[in-house]
Design a protein around this motif. Structure first.
Motif, PDB file in Angstrom:
ATOM      1  N   ALA A 189       0.811  -1.218   0.000  1.00 52.99           N
ATOM      2  CA  ALA A 189       0.000   0.000   0.000  1.00 52.99           C
ATOM      3  C   ALA A 189       0.849   1.275   0.000  1.00 52.99           C
ATOM      4  O   ALA A 189       0.344   2.348  -0.345  1.00 52.99           O
ATOM      5  CB  ALA A 189      -0.939   0.001   1.208  1.00 52.99           C
ATOM      6  N   PRO A 218      -3.952  -3.850  -2.518  1.00 55.99           N
ATOM      7  CA  PRO A 218      -3.904  -2.744  -1.539  1.00 55.99           C
ATOM      8  C   PRO A 218      -4.252  -1.374  -2.125  1.00 55.99           C
ATOM      9  O   PRO A 218      -4.209  -0.380  -1.404  1.00 55.99           O
ATOM     10  CB  PRO A 218      -2.440  -2.758  -1.075  1.00 55.99           C
ATOM     11  CG  PRO A 218      -1.801  -3.955  -1.648  1.00 55.99           C
ATOM     12  CD  PRO A 218      -2.604  -4.358  -2.819  1.00 55.99           C
ATOM     13  N   GLY A 233      -0.947   5.540  -4.818  1.00 57.01           N
ATOM     14  CA  GLY A 233      -1.969   4.770  -4.121  1.00 57.01           C
ATOM     15  C   GLY A 233      -3.153   4.401  -4.989  1.00 57.01           C
ATOM     16  O   GLY A 233      -4.085   3.742  -4.530  1.00 57.01           O
TER      17      GLY A 233
END
Length: 352
Positions: A189, A218, A233
């Motif tokens: 992540a 993630p 992300g």
């Protein structure tokens, strides 16, 4: 006379089962060995019939398509084409997990012969069955050693020196869903770069694929939107029937012609990354049939970007990676389990 492709149909609906028998049986390339109503019947006859390819429904009485895929791949690995209806999230989830478990592709269930889309859907089913029947599906242990090309297609030598990377692009086709879950999961992540993704998949299943991938990794996975600013992300997936590009650091959704018979195309994405990012981009070509992404990856390599192709030892189909390596686009050739570690090293350490 060319040997016919032996097909086993697994479908619980009598109407759809008969329709599939008609569609596949009318194509001179195929020999329909049997059409059964359950996964249990499929497994009972698997060793006796020895099909070249299986057309597999997802929602079945008793054992569902996912569990059937797992058992088929454990008992007698056989190319599987999932034939699913886009009816609800449950069915889509089962279909995506079947791809993760080893099924090769997913296509829509056929509609009645009087429907305007019948001919197109029938042709797509037959094309997928024919193509996937040629894939060598094996019980495959994944090597965790590193591989740096071969005698025929030597990888470009790694270069030393600090480099900051700003974005990663990934292109995948056949076998991509399961490869992406492993790769994205391995990145973690905290991976600091935005990820742009082209996955060849039936348009009607794209949203389900994106939702499934977001839950299985993630990252926040979303369909890319025009003029969006990529952020770490997140994984930005090319929309259905549109190319994904990059202009002045923002995503560009393009309606230009198909490249390598693909729309979206990995070559379009990589060419844009080469132009916009130069040596600050990372490009990855994963398992897939054909040559999409090869020319674009070479353009990235020519600009000094870091380019990686998946090694044949872990590919479901070593078409796209081999084509990219042959064109000289691969700085490094790695088995799938090693790619995430290399990407983290590059993104966090910035060295080549």
């Amino acid at each position: 006379m060319r040997k016919k492709i032996k097909v086993l149909i697994v479908e619980d609906s009598l109407v759809v089962r008969e329709l599939l028998k008609h569609i596949i049986g009318s194509d001179e390339r195929f020999d329909v060995l049997a059409a059964v109503a359950s996964a249990e019947e499929c497994l009972e006859q698997l060793d006796t019939l020895r099909p070249d390819v299986i057309s597999l429904d997802i929602r079945l009485p008793g054992m569902n398509g996912l569990d059937a895929t797992l058992k088929i791949m454990a008992r007698r690995p056989t190319p599987i084409v999932v034939v699913a209806a886009q009816v609800d999230d449950v069915e889509l989830n089962i279909a995506m997990n079947a791809l993760r478990a080893g099924a090769l592709s997913v296509v829509e269930k056929p509609v009645g012969v009087t429907n305007a889309g019948y001919e197109t859907m029938a042709a797509k089913i037959c094309t997928q069955l024919a193509i996937m029947s040629q894939v060598q599906v094996v019980r495959q242990g994944i090597s965790r050693g590193l591989s740096f090309g071969s005698d025929e297609t030597p990888a470009l030598p790694p270069r030393s020196g600090p480099v900051s990377y700003s974005m990663a692009g990934i292109v995948a086709s056949t076998g991509g869903p399961q490869a992406l879950v492993q790769l994205l999961g391995g990145l973690g992540a905290d991976f600091p770069l935005p990820i742009l993704l082209v996955q060849h998949i039936t348009a009607s299943f794209l949203e389900g694929f994106v939702t499934w991938l977001s839950g299985a990794t993630p990252f926040e996975v979303r369909i890319a939107e025009d003029d969006e600013k990529p952020v770490p992300g997140r994984v930005y997936v090319a929309p259905a029937d549109r190319h994904l590009g990059l202009v002045s650091g923002h995503l560009a959704i393009l309606d230009s012609p198909a490249v390598c018979s693909q729309k979206p195309s990995g070559t379009v994405l990589f060419a844009a990354m080469a132009r916009e990012l130069g040596q600050h981009g990372i490009g990855v070509v994963l398992t897939g049939m054909g040559s999409d992404g090869a020319d674009g990856l070479r353009q990235m390599a020519d600009k000094g970007a870091y380019t990686i192709v998946e090694d044949a030892s872990t590919c479901v189909v070593n078409g796209m990676p081999a084509a990219a390596a042959k064109l000289g686009g691969a700085r490094e050739t790695l088995p799938l389990p090693a790619i995430a570690a290399r990407l983290r090293e590059l993104a966090l350490g910035g060295t080549r």
